[in-house]
Every structure is written in structure tokens, then in C-alpha cells.
Write a protein that holds these residues in place. Structure first.
Motif, PDB file in Angstrom:
ATOM      1  N   SER A  50       0.912  -1.197  -0.279  1.00 57.97           N
ATOM      2  CA  SER A  50      -0.055  -0.035  -0.009  1.00 57.97           C
ATOM      3  C   SER A  50       0.796   1.241  -0.085  1.00 57.97           C
ATOM      4  CB  SER A  50      -0.958   0.030   1.134  1.00 57.97           C
ATOM      5  OG  SER A  50      -1.653   1.310   1.137  1.00 57.97           O
ATOM      6  N   TRP A  96     -15.030   2.787  -7.363  1.00 58.09           N
ATOM      7  CA  TRP A  96     -14.259   1.702  -7.724  1.00 58.09           C
ATOM      8  C   TRP A  96     -12.913   2.148  -8.692  1.00 58.09           C
ATOM      9  CZ3 TRP A  96     -11.939  -0.723 -11.911  1.00 58.09           C
ATOM     10  CH2 TRP A  96     -11.259  -2.035 -11.405  1.00 58.09           C
ATOM     11  N   HIS A 134      -8.389   1.601  -3.763  1.00 63.63           N
ATOM     12  CA  HIS A 134      -7.782   0.112  -3.750  1.00 63.63           C
ATOM     13  C   HIS A 134      -6.591   0.238  -2.675  1.00 63.63           C
ATOM     14  CE1 HIS A 134      -9.693  -1.281  -7.468  1.00 63.63           C
ATOM     15  NE2 HIS A 134      -9.992  -0.103  -7.463  1.00 63.63           N
ATOM     16  N   VAL A 152     -10.271  -4.963  -4.579  1.00 59.40           N
ATOM     17  CA  VAL A 152      -8.991  -4.328  -4.894  1.00 59.40           C
ATOM     18  C   VAL A 152      -8.157  -5.088  -6.163  1.00 59.40           C
ATOM     19  CG1 VAL A 152      -6.470  -4.238  -4.084  1.00 59.40           C
ATOM     20  CG2 VAL A 152      -8.504  -3.873  -2.420  1.00 59.40           C
ATOM     21  N   SER A 153      -7.718  -3.987  -6.780  1.00 57.98           N
ATOM     22  CA  SER A 153      -7.069  -4.467  -8.056  1.00 57.98           C
ATOM     23  C   SER A 153      -5.701  -3.690  -8.409  1.00 57.98           C
ATOM     24  CB  SER A 153      -7.992  -4.128  -9.469  1.00 57.98           C
ATOM     25  OG  SER A 153      -7.154  -4.691 -10.623  1.00 57.98           O
ATOM     26  N   VAL A 172      -4.310  -0.031 -10.165  1.00 54.42           N
ATOM     27  CA  VAL A 172      -3.539   1.120  -9.513  1.00 54.42           C
ATOM     28  C   VAL A 172      -2.328   1.174 -10.219  1.00 54.42           C
ATOM     29  CG1 VAL A 172      -2.486   1.891  -7.554  1.00 54.42           C
ATOM     30  CG2 VAL A 172      -4.525   0.560  -7.465  1.00 54.42           C
TER      31      VAL A 172
END
Length: 273
Positions: free
Chosen positions: A161, A219, A225, A243-244, A248
Motif C-alpha cells: 500500500s 471503484w 484500492h 482491490v485490483s 492502480v
């Protein structure tokens, strides 16, 4: 003689390349130290303010929502929940804003041949990325030690992240750096357009709690995400199926490409304005 000539040419090329790399590194370090002195060396407390600002924001949200709700959307600690949303968002925001103003900040120095726009952008990104990582680490450590969160950390999503937040912040910052120099009102337009970003990124809520119509729109915000990945690292039972990571990366690499392309082509025009 003929065999020695190519060898001498290669040696000369390698020396020239080494000298250039050393000069670039020295320039970036000088710019980095200049910004450290300018931003943190002239105000009382210096780096302390980099910690106090996010602490204040997290505490305000935690106290406010604890008065309205019995439990946070995830876990049992309002402070930890808001920290997992606010800190990656703040990391992205700070990096993107500071990188976007790299040419403006270093404009007087960029007229020297030894200093390039690449040096200015890399120096600004490096300082703010390292500062953001340090602040994030200190605040998360303090929250875990000071509160009874009893969380089981998963470091891989946390690192992922932070890395994606830095990448997205750098990409958006580079593109805005070019557009702010080419379009006079772009700074104002971008500020107005991204004003709802704090609410639309899931800092105060989780994606699954939103209505279906809102989910279908939110989204497409890459920060949703990034925050979802961060919360997976602190809340073991939380699985952010929406999450993808490739999405990102796509949202980061495309603006980065166009930002670098525009700066490499028009940086002289931007500086001479």
C-alpha cells in the motif's frame, strides 16, 4: 594499436558515465538538503510538525466518530481505523503536491547547466517519500503500542500500500508539474476537482459499506484500492475483494508517462514563462 583503440574508447566512455552519475547524485543530494533546510529548518519544531499534523487529524476524526458510533467499521479502535485510511491518503497527497511544485521551487537553480528538471523532481520526491514513510511508521507504531488494538500485522499488504501510494503520488505529481507550467489555471482547476477526494477515497468508511451505485463509481478511484490494501494489513479478517493492483499500476504509469513526456519536451518553456 587497432585492438587497443576500442578498449581505450570503452574506458573513456565508462569514466564519462561514472562522472555524470556522480555529478547527478551530488546535485540531487544538494537539492534534497536545500529543501530540508527550507521546509523544516526555518520553523520551530521542524520535523515535529510533520508528525503533529496527521496526529491531530486522526484524533479529531476518531473522537468525533466515537461519539456517533459504538464501534468503527473495522476492529475496535477508531484511531487505528482512521489511521489506516488517513496515512496512506496523506502520503499520496503530500508527495503529489510537492512533486507538482518541483520546478517552481527549484526554478532559480534550474538555469544552471548542472541542474536538470529530473534532479529537481527526484530530490523532491525522495525527501517527501522518506519523510512520509518515517511519519507513517512512527504513528502506526505509537498507535499499536498506546492502544489495546490486539491486531495481527501482515507486513506485505502494508508495504504494498505504501509503495503504491508513493507511485501514484509521484505519477500525478509529475503530470501536474507539467500541466501547471503549461496551463495557467490548471492548479486551480485541479484543486477544485479533487476537493471531494478525501471523502471519495474511503478514509472515513470501507468500500463494502457504500451503496451499490456508489461502489460502481468509487471503484475507479485508485486510492480506494490503496486504502483497502492497507487495511488488509491491519485487520486479518478483512478481505478487500474489490482491490485490483494492476488497475492502480495502470492509473500510475499512464500519467507518469505523459508527465515525463511533457516535461522532457516543454521544461524550458515552463521555466522561461
Amino acid at each position: 594499436m587497432t585492438a587497443d583503440a576500442p578498449r581505450q574508447d570503452r574506458t573513456s566512455t565508462e569514466k564519462t558515465s561514472y562522472v555524470r552519475r556522480f555529478a547527478t547524485t551530488r546535485t540531487i543530494m544538494a537539492l534534497l538538503l536545500r529543501e530540508m533546510t527550507t521546509r523544516y529548518g526555518r520553523s520551530p519544531g521542524g520535523y515535529v510538525w510533520a508528525l503533529l499534523e496527521p496526529i491531530g487529524a486522526i484524533m479529531i476524526f476518531a473522537v468525533g466518530f466515537s461519539l456517533l458510533f459504538n464501534t468503527p467499521p473495522l476492529g475496535s479502535s477508531f484511531i487505528l481505523f482512521f489511521a489506516t485510511g488517513f496515512l496512506p491518503f496523506n502520503l499520496y497527497q503530500n508527495v503529489s503536491v510537492m512533486v507538482a511544485r518541483a520546478l517552481v521551487f527549484s526554478r532559480p537553480l534550474l538555469f544552471y547547466p548542472a541542474v536538470t528538471w529530473v534532479d529537481a523532481v527526484i530530490a523532491r520526491f525522495t525527501l517527501n517519500a522518506l519523510t512520509g514513510i518515517l511519519v507513517t511508521f512512527i504513528l502506526f507504531s505509537g498507535i499499536i503500542l498506546a492502544t489495546e488494538t490486539r491486531t495481527a500485522l501482515n507486513l506485505l499488504p502494508i508495504i504494498q500500500s505504501v509503495a503504491l501510494a508513493l507511485l501514484l503520488g509521484f505519477a500525478v505529481g509529475v503530470l501536474n508539474c507539467a500541466l501547471m507550467g503549461l496551463i495557467q489555471v490548471w492548479d486551480l482547476l485541479w484543486s477544485v476537482a479533487t476537493r471531494p477526494l478525501f471523502l471519495a477515497s474511503g478514509v472515513l468508511f470501507i468500500f463494502e459499506d457504500m451503496p451499490q451505485m456508489a461502489q460502481s463509481v468509487l471503484w475507479y478511484n485508485p486510492l480506494v484500492h490503496i486504502l483497502g490494501i492497507m487495511r488488509q494489513g491491519f485487520f486479518p479478517l478483512y478481505e478487500a475483494h474489490f482491490v485490483s493492483v494492476p488497475y492502480v499500476l495502470f492509473c500510475s504509469l499512464i500519467p507518469m508517462f505523459f508527465g515525463v513526456l511533457l516535461l522532457s519536451r516543454y521544461h524550458r518553456d515552463i521555466l522561461n514563462k
